[in-house]
Design an enzyme around this catalytic site. Structure first.
Site, PDB file in Angstrom:
ATOM      1  N   ASP A 152       0.717  -1.206   0.135  1.00 32.73           N
ATOM      2  CA  ASP A 152      -0.207  -0.177   0.194  1.00 32.73           C
ATOM      3  C   ASP A 152       0.587   1.492  -0.230  1.00 32.73           C
ATOM      4  O   ASP A 152       2.187   1.252  -0.372  1.00 32.73           O
ATOM      5  CB  ASP A 152      -0.704   0.156   1.451  1.00 32.73           C
ATOM      6  CG  ASP A 152      -2.573   0.945   1.201  1.00 32.73           C
ATOM      7  OD1 ASP A 152      -1.873   2.023   0.951  1.00 32.73           O
ATOM      8  OD2 ASP A 152      -3.102   0.343   1.263  1.00 32.73           O
ATOM      9  N   ASP A 196      10.264  -0.143   1.413  1.00 31.66           N
ATOM     10  CA  ASP A 196       9.463   0.667   0.551  1.00 31.66           C
ATOM     11  C   ASP A 196      10.333   0.760  -0.446  1.00 31.66           C
ATOM     12  O   ASP A 196      11.559   1.224  -0.900  1.00 31.66           O
ATOM     13  CB  ASP A 196      10.633   2.288   1.155  1.00 31.66           C
ATOM     14  CG  ASP A 196       9.190   3.191   0.598  1.00 31.66           C
ATOM     15  OD1 ASP A 196       9.190   3.393  -0.475  1.00 31.66           O
ATOM     16  OD2 ASP A 196       9.473   4.477   1.437  1.00 31.66           O
ATOM     17  N   ASP A 201      13.616   2.163   0.377  1.00 28.50           N
ATOM     18  CA  ASP A 201      14.616   2.289   1.151  1.00 28.50           C
ATOM     19  C   ASP A 201      13.826   0.974   1.857  1.00 28.50           C
ATOM     20  O   ASP A 201      12.824   1.016   2.037  1.00 28.50           O
ATOM     21  CB  ASP A 201      14.809   3.302   2.197  1.00 28.50           C
ATOM     22  CG  ASP A 201      13.016   4.586   2.151  1.00 28.50           C
ATOM     23  OD1 ASP A 201      12.542   4.382   3.243  1.00 28.50           O
ATOM     24  OD2 ASP A 201      13.085   5.497   1.515  1.00 28.50           O
ATOM     25  N   HIS A 210      -3.456   6.353   4.348  1.00 31.98           N
ATOM     26  CA  HIS A 210      -4.142   4.358   3.544  1.00 31.98           C
ATOM     27  C   HIS A 210      -3.791   3.333   4.083  1.00 31.98           C
ATOM     28  O   HIS A 210      -5.090   2.989   4.256  1.00 31.98           O
ATOM     29  CB  HIS A 210      -4.202   4.717   1.870  1.00 31.98           C
ATOM     30  CG  HIS A 210      -5.939   4.232   1.318  1.00 31.98           C
ATOM     31  ND1 HIS A 210      -5.118   2.852   1.024  1.00 31.98           N
ATOM     32  CD2 HIS A 210      -6.092   3.607   0.901  1.00 31.98           C
ATOM     33  CE1 HIS A 210      -5.772   2.175   0.243  1.00 31.98           C
ATOM     34  NE2 HIS A 210      -6.338   3.037   0.042  1.00 31.98           N
ATOM     35  N   ALA A 320      -8.020  -6.814  -9.696  1.00 33.38           N
ATOM     36  CA  ALA A 320      -9.168  -7.537  -8.829  1.00 33.38           C
ATOM     37  C   ALA A 320      -9.658  -8.873 -10.097  1.00 33.38           C
ATOM     38  O   ALA A 320      -9.957  -9.629  -9.139  1.00 33.38           O
ATOM     39  CB  ALA A 320      -9.964  -7.582  -8.030  1.00 33.38           C
ATOM     40  N   SER A 390     -11.391  -0.668  -0.587  1.00 35.16           N
ATOM     41  CA  SER A 390      -9.790  -0.070  -0.144  1.00 35.16           C
ATOM     42  C   SER A 390     -10.315  -0.778   1.517  1.00 35.16           C
ATOM     43  O   SER A 390      -9.291  -1.583   1.884  1.00 35.16           O
ATOM     44  CB  SER A 390      -9.247   1.037  -0.559  1.00 35.16           C
ATOM     45  OG  SER A 390      -8.594   1.091  -1.253  1.00 35.16           O
TER      46      SER A 390
END
Ligand SMILES: [Ca+2]
Ligand SMILES: [Ca+2]
Ligand SMILES: [Ca+2]
Ligand SMILES: [Ca+2]
Length: 448
Positions: A152, A196, A201, A210, A320, A390
């Site tokens: 995410d 990340d 990083d 979110h 999806a 979400s």
């Protein structure tokens, strides 16, 4: 458990003595979208970069996924005859379904803390009605020993209700204990809490909110569906919630290396059939997840640019719509068990529905970004309301964790079957949702 939250300016792979042409961060715009070359080694990429002066990014060293920028596909094909080449599609913000639909009735951050009454108390039912709606918080299983990867915008891993559940890689510390070495040999240096991929990083902090909200719905210690599951933060989306297919695929592969049992994808877009070739990297990562017995839960989508739900059977939404037997696509219902206006649906392709919040009946409350100086005090623990497919997705991820913690021998296909077969069926959902129902924790556990 605490982590240092500063972001150091070290560069990935510096210990290899390589640098020229190698970049770390994800493409920021469509102009920079690259070409993914699978079956290519880092050495090959570096020599090509030296020769042609082009840039590249290592998406997964282990899986030989390299992304090249501003390079001619034909030329690349000539130079790397054995590589499989796919253009990497960038999700623009309008396509991404990680949109954080702020509900009208929960305007800003709401602070709740130790003073919040416990579950079953009237006030808590008012604040977290989605729990009663799906008969959650059965004491017999709470996600113990199960890892949920949150792919995410990052996760606020210092949030007091998330930090106890963050999966720690004890072998490869970051912050003050970082040594710049990849101690566990997974090709990611100092990845104590996750990775990340957007910035390249070891600090998958959330610069959007979110991912933190999504993580809390699944596995907050307070009001998460699986309050004892472990959370693996993997940042693949920008601060505005945009991203690209290759980075999402790399995030999935990383999560599998970290032994994620469940992969939550509260993201996606209508990339369309014409881009199906570019989807192969993403599809391949979902297939690999299947071989590792990992279940992938993906948002059905929030209706595209007009925000009015579309039929995924006719307009495929990715990830999806990836048709693998370890994939569950999730639509959103309101507090009255009706499909929400924004939610995509599909009698063939959307498996289940879960609470996702709606204006008329409130947003789902979950963990929000902390702004505390030092540790948050008990009355400064931020929660906020959001709605979207979400939000419905991590509710299902939480249920999958609860099932797995109860019966760890079950395969991902069996867990999927239990989730689908234990829904509460509603006539209004017939034809819109494959199972015609809304997930139910109590039913699922009774079926075990
Ligand atoms: Ca490592
Ligand atoms: Ca290290
Ligand atoms: Ca970071
Ligand atoms: Ca629409």
């Amino acid at each position: 458990m605490k982590w240092i939250s500063f972001v150091p300016l070290f560069v990935l792979f510096t210990s290899c003595g390589k640098g020229l042409g190698l970049i770390n961060s994800a493409p920021k715009s469509q102009d920079q979208a690259g070409i993914i070359a699978s079956c290519t080694s880092v050495d090959q990429a570096q020599s090509l970069s030296d020769e042609l002066g082009i840039q590249y990014r290592v998406l997964s060293k282990k899986h030989k996924m390299i992304e090249f920028y501003k390079v001619d596909k034909k030329e690349l094909k000539n130079r790397l005859p054995k590589a499989k080449l796919k253009s990497n599609i960038v999700f623009e913000k309008t396509l991404i379904e990680s949109e954080n639909f702020k509900a009208q009735n929960v305007s800003n951050k709401a602070f709740y803390g130790a003073h919040v009454p416990q579950y079953a108390d009237h006030s808590t039912e008012r604040y977290f009605p989605h729990l009663a709606q799906i008969d959650a918080h059965q004491e017999i299983a709470q996600g113990e020993g199960v890892v949920i990867a949150i792919i995410d915008t990052g996760v606020d891993y210092n949030h007091p209700h998330l930090s106890p559940n963050i999966l720690e890689n004890d072998l490869d510390k970051h912050g003050n204990n970082a040594d710049g070495k990849d101690n566990d040999n997974n090709n990611y240096i100092d990845d104590q809490v996750g990775w990340d991929f957007y910035n390249g990083d070891a600090y998958p902090n959330d610069d959007n909110g979110h991912g933190t909200h999504v993580a809390g719905l699944a596995a907050s210690t307070y009001m998460g569906i699986a309050p004892k599951a472990k959370i693996l933060p993997v940042k693949v989306l920008s601060s505005t919630g945009s991203g690209d297919l290759g980075t999402v695929a790399a995030g999935i592969l990383y999560a599998l290396d970290r032994k994620a049992d469940i992969i939550n994808l509260s993201l996606g877009g209508s990339v369309g059939n014409s881009f199906s070739k570019e989807l192969k990297e993403l599809i391949s990562s979902v297939k690999i997840a299947n071989t590792k017995n990992s279940l992938v839960i993906a948002a059905a989508g929030n209706g595209g640019s007009d925000g009015v739900g579309d039929c995924n059977d006719e307009e495929p939404q990715y990830p999806a719509n990836i048709q693998e037997d370890n994939m569950i696509a999730v639509a959103s219902v309101d507090a009255y068990n009706q499909i929400t206006n924004y939610s995509n649906y599909g009698g063939e392709t959307v498996h289940v529905a879960a609470p996702g919040g709606a204006n008329a009946s409130g947003a789902l409350l979950s963990t929000a970004l902390t702004e505390c100086e030092g540790p948050c005090s008990s009355n400064q623990i931020p929660y906020t309301g959001s709605m979207g497919t979400s939000m419905a997705t991590p509710i299902v991820a939480g249920l999958a964790a609860v099932i797995k913690s109860h019966s760890s021998h079950l395969s991902n296909a069996q867990i999927k079957e239990i989730i689908i077969n234990s829904v509460e069926i509603y006539d209004e959902l017939k034809g819109l949702i494959k199972s015609s129902g809304i997930i139910n924790v109590s039913n699922a556990l009774n079926a075990l």
